[in-house]
Design a protein around this motif. Structure first.
Motif, PDB file in Angstrom:
ATOM      1  N   ASN A 142      -6.376  10.100   0.029  1.00  0.00           N
ATOM      2  CA  ASN A 142      -5.878   8.623  -0.201  1.00  0.00           C
ATOM      3  C   ASN A 142      -7.181   7.134  -0.576  1.00  0.00           C
ATOM      4  O   ASN A 142      -6.875   6.810  -1.122  1.00  0.00           O
ATOM      5  N   LEU A 143      -8.689   7.660  -0.278  1.00  0.00           N
ATOM      6  CA  LEU A 143      -9.602   7.341  -0.700  1.00  0.00           C
ATOM      7  C   LEU A 143      -9.766   7.422  -2.436  1.00  0.00           C
ATOM      8  O   LEU A 143      -9.866   6.214  -2.508  1.00  0.00           O
ATOM      9  N   GLN A 144      -9.309   8.614  -2.422  1.00  0.00           N
ATOM     10  CA  GLN A 144      -9.014   8.975  -3.953  1.00  0.00           C
ATOM     11  C   GLN A 144      -8.953   8.327  -4.538  1.00  0.00           C
ATOM     12  O   GLN A 144      -9.781   7.924  -5.586  1.00  0.00           O
ATOM     13  N   GLN A 145      -7.648   8.079  -4.267  1.00  0.00           N
ATOM     14  CA  GLN A 145      -6.907   7.267  -5.369  1.00  0.00           C
ATOM     15  C   GLN A 145      -6.882   5.736  -4.957  1.00  0.00           C
ATOM     16  O   GLN A 145      -6.965   5.381  -6.703  1.00  0.00           O
ATOM     17  N   TRP A 146      -7.954   5.062  -3.966  1.00  0.00           N
ATOM     18  CA  TRP A 146      -8.283   3.974  -3.719  1.00  0.00           C
ATOM     19  C   TRP A 146      -9.509   3.942  -4.671  1.00  0.00           C
ATOM     20  O   TRP A 146      -9.766   2.355  -5.748  1.00  0.00           O
ATOM     21  N   ALA A 147     -10.510   4.641  -4.771  1.00  0.00           N
ATOM     22  CA  ALA A 147     -11.387   4.280  -5.590  1.00  0.00           C
ATOM     23  C   ALA A 147     -10.829   4.768  -7.469  1.00  0.00           C
ATOM     24  O   ALA A 147     -11.770   3.919  -8.066  1.00  0.00           O
ATOM     25  N   ARG A 148     -10.450   5.587  -7.387  1.00  0.00           N
ATOM     26  CA  ARG A 148      -9.834   5.138  -9.192  1.00  0.00           C
ATOM     27  C   ARG A 148      -9.074   4.198  -9.485  1.00  0.00           C
ATOM     28  O   ARG A 148      -9.307   3.979 -11.036  1.00  0.00           O
ATOM     29  N   ASP A 149      -7.953   3.719  -9.162  1.00  0.00           N
ATOM     30  CA  ASP A 149      -7.582   2.100  -9.011  1.00  0.00           C
ATOM     31  C   ASP A 149      -9.130   1.475  -8.847  1.00  0.00           C
ATOM     32  O   ASP A 149      -8.694   0.375 -10.387  1.00  0.00           O
ATOM     33  N   LYS A 150     -10.130   1.495  -8.609  1.00  0.00           N
ATOM     34  CA  LYS A 150     -11.008   0.586  -7.747  1.00  0.00           C
ATOM     35  C   LYS A 150     -11.244   0.337  -9.724  1.00  0.00           C
ATOM     36  O   LYS A 150     -11.735  -0.774 -10.327  1.00  0.00           O
ATOM     37  N   ILE A 151     -12.254   1.734  -9.832  1.00  0.00           N
ATOM     38  CA  ILE A 151     -12.989   2.333 -11.017  1.00  0.00           C
ATOM     39  C   ILE A 151     -11.650   1.750 -12.503  1.00  0.00           C
ATOM     40  O   ILE A 151     -12.666   1.209 -13.016  1.00  0.00           O
ATOM     41  N   ARG A 152     -10.661   1.779 -12.428  1.00  0.00           N
ATOM     42  CA  ARG A 152      -9.456   1.432 -13.333  1.00  0.00           C
ATOM     43  C   ARG A 152      -9.910  -0.448 -13.464  1.00  0.00           C
ATOM     44  O   ARG A 152      -9.750  -0.564 -14.659  1.00  0.00           O
ATOM     45  N   ARG A 153      -9.621  -0.854 -12.199  1.00  0.00           N
ATOM     46  CA  ARG A 153      -9.517  -1.959 -12.507  1.00  0.00           C
ATOM     47  C   ARG A 153     -11.114  -3.031 -13.184  1.00  0.00           C
ATOM     48  O   ARG A 153     -11.347  -3.871 -13.987  1.00  0.00           O
ATOM     49  N   GLU A 154     -12.148  -2.320 -12.882  1.00  0.00           N
ATOM     50  CA  GLU A 154     -13.663  -2.594 -12.863  1.00  0.00           C
ATOM     51  C   GLU A 154     -13.599  -2.474 -14.544  1.00  0.00           C
ATOM     52  O   GLU A 154     -13.882  -2.718 -15.168  1.00  0.00           O
ATOM     53  N   ASP A 386      -8.985  -0.896   4.037  1.00  0.00           N
ATOM     54  CA  ASP A 386      -9.064  -1.531   5.130  1.00  0.00           C
ATOM     55  C   ASP A 386      -6.982  -0.976   5.998  1.00  0.00           C
ATOM     56  O   ASP A 386      -7.272  -0.198   6.993  1.00  0.00           O
ATOM     57  N   VAL A 387      -6.218  -1.035   5.093  1.00  0.00           N
ATOM     58  CA  VAL A 387      -5.301  -0.602   5.135  1.00  0.00           C
ATOM     59  C   VAL A 387      -4.843   0.956   5.610  1.00  0.00           C
ATOM     60  O   VAL A 387      -4.648   1.823   6.183  1.00  0.00           O
ATOM     61  N   ILE A 388      -5.585   1.511   4.163  1.00  0.00           N
ATOM     62  CA  ILE A 388      -6.071   3.480   4.345  1.00  0.00           C
ATOM     63  C   ILE A 388      -6.292   2.781   5.839  1.00  0.00           C
ATOM     64  O   ILE A 388      -6.030   4.566   6.438  1.00  0.00           O
ATOM     65  N   ALA A 389      -7.305   3.342   6.835  1.00  0.00           N
ATOM     66  CA  ALA A 389      -8.616   2.989   7.516  1.00  0.00           C
ATOM     67  C   ALA A 389      -7.543   2.443   8.929  1.00  0.00           C
ATOM     68  O   ALA A 389      -7.436   3.310   9.561  1.00  0.00           O
ATOM     69  N   SER A 390      -6.789   1.833   8.745  1.00  0.00           N
ATOM     70  CA  SER A 390      -5.740   1.679   9.817  1.00  0.00           C
ATOM     71  C   SER A 390      -4.851   2.427  10.019  1.00  0.00           C
ATOM     72  O   SER A 390      -4.471   3.001  11.056  1.00  0.00           O
ATOM     73  N   GLN A 391      -3.849   2.566   8.695  1.00  0.00           N
ATOM     74  CA  GLN A 391      -3.121   3.947   8.867  1.00  0.00           C
ATOM     75  C   GLN A 391      -2.943   5.379   9.222  1.00  0.00           C
ATOM     76  O   GLN A 391      -3.250   5.404  10.204  1.00  0.00           O
ATOM     77  N   SER A 392      -4.708   5.562   8.666  1.00  0.00           N
ATOM     78  CA  SER A 392      -5.350   6.629   9.626  1.00  0.00           C
ATOM     79  C   SER A 392      -5.341   6.119  11.247  1.00  0.00           C
ATOM     80  O   SER A 392      -5.229   7.580  11.621  1.00  0.00           O
TER      81      SER A 392
END
Length: 425
Positions: A142-154, A386-392
């Motif tokens: 999930n963090l990998q997808q999060w990082a990809r979304d972040k890169i896409r925005r940047e 924070d959501v991913i960490a809390s869910q985990s």
């Protein structure tokens, strides 16, 4: 007592079905591999066979003994040669008193049950460890997808900045600032990919095999409801961890009863035939023997077993209290995590998304500066992380509750938490 380990709510209780590729691993597959190949569980069949052999050994009664004695031979006078020989042939049997055989069998049965309890604890621990590694890998995915979304925005911000730069509305320093932010994000993504690779091997180590999968399937966004605390406390009383203390107390009781039985002297009966060559006579002989127990031969062992029983009772009560408090602590942590996730979902995340959207729009129109836009992007990325960490943490805490109780504890009703940015678009 055999207990069924719950496939955690992250995959099964949530009813999440994923059409995975052949290289994607599901949690039931991971747990099945662990049961088949975990080194901690491989010894149990042999331990069970040894326990069964101990029960067989305990049920064996003493064998009769054949006694042959020859007297008054190779002497002088009337006893020269075998002329005055006396031959006695007798058969003796030890008679166990005090129900010794029954007490031995009872102790062996309790020790066999203790082996099963130990195995059940090892099984629950092995499955819980595998599930924990699985959840950590799922979090990294999930963090990998999060990082990809972040890169896409940047990258989108960089494209917008480059257009403004071509129009002369932006200096080169701002372009460099965005590129630096993008480079850091790409490094972060590379680190996550490396962590995923390492975690794949940690998970596969649960069944002592190299990983033959690229990813695991599952859904962290669905949070199962948890039964009331009173129900969890009731389940705890039936857990293997506490039942094992009951078995240990029964083993100590059986050892004490066997000690009492062994303190009672056995009787040996014998009967046979005696031949007297000198008088050419035959006669029957009978015998009875038993030791004189002037003092208790098992007094020390009896006191030791009584002290062991008292100690186990204290340990049982202390463990019951400690586990009960731990269950309460984990239950409260789950409630807090659920509340935190609800606040993030309904307040923090929508606000961060709106801030980023307005900041991007304002930047495109030249109304705000680049630093404000980048700050808004960081706020959104942090909220999503924070959501991913809390869910985990929620699912890991739920797993710990299941490890403690040894029982499925999630209800059928679930609370979905939508966190990915593309689900809100």
């Amino acid at each position: 007592m055999r207990m069924t380990f719950l496939l955690p709510a992250v995959l099964v209780a949530a009813g999440y079905c994923l059409q995975a590729r052949a290289s994607s691993l599901t949690l039931p597959q991971a747990l099945q591999r662990t049961l088949q190949h975990d080194t901690r569980l491989q010894a149990f069949p042999y331990q069970l066979r040894m326990a069964e052999a101990a029960q067989l050994q305990a049920s064996i009664t003493p064998n009769p003994e054949l006694d042959v004695s020859l007297e008054n031979v190779l002497g002088t006078g009337d006893s020269r040669g075998v002329a005055g020989a006396e031959l006695t042939l007798s058969l003796s049997q030890q008679i166990e008193l005090g129900d010794k055989r029954q007490r031995r069998v009872e102790l062996a049965q309790q020790q066999s049950q203790l082996q099963r309890d130990n195995y059940e604890l090892e099984r629950l621990d092995a499955l819980a460890d595998t599930t924990e590694q699985y959840l950590q890998l799922l979090q990294l995915q999930n963090l990998q997808q999060w990082a990809r979304d972040k890169i896409r925005r940047e990258q989108a911000v960089l494209a917008t900045a480059q257009l403004r730069s071509q129009a002369g509305n932006l200096n080169d320093a701002d372009i460099s600032r965005i590129k630096l932010r993008l480079i850091r994000s790409e490094i972060e993504l590379a680190d996550i990919k490396q962590a995923i690779e390492s975690q794949r091997y940690r998970l596969a180590a649960s069944w002592n095999r190299p990983p033959d999968f690229d990813a695991v399937s599952g859904d962290l966004t669905t949070l199962p409801l948890v039964p009331p605390l009173s129900e969890l406390q009731h389940q705890l009383q039936q857990s293997t961890a506490l039942q094992r203390y009951i078995t240990l107390e029964r083993v100590a009781q059986s050892e004490l009863r066997l000690t009492d039985a062994n303190s009672k002297a056995d009787v040996r009966l014998s009967a046979g035939l005696r031949r007297n060559e000198a008088s050419n006579d035959n006669a029957l002989v009978f015998g009875l023997s038993m030791p004189l127990t002037l003092s208790d031969p098992k007094a020390g062992q009896r006191q030791a077993h009584m002290a062991e029983q008292e100690f186990l009772a204290i340990q049982h009560q202390q463990s019951r209290t400690a586990l009960s408090l731990l269950v309460q602590q984990q239950w409260l942590a789950l409630e807090q995590l659920r509340n935190t996730l609800h606040i993030i979902q309904t307040q923090l995340l929508p606000e961060a998304m709106q801030l980023h959207s307005l900041s991007l729009q304002g930047y495109q129109q030249g109304q705000i500066d680049l630093l404000s836009l980048l700050s808004a992007g960081e706020e959104l990325a942090q909220a999503q992380r924070d959501v991913i960490a809390s869910q985990s943490r929620f699912h890991l805490t739920l797993l710990e509750l299941e490890r403690l109780t040894g029982q499925p504890i999630s209800l059928n009703t679930k609370t979905p938490v939508v966190t990915e940015e593309h689900k809100n678009e």
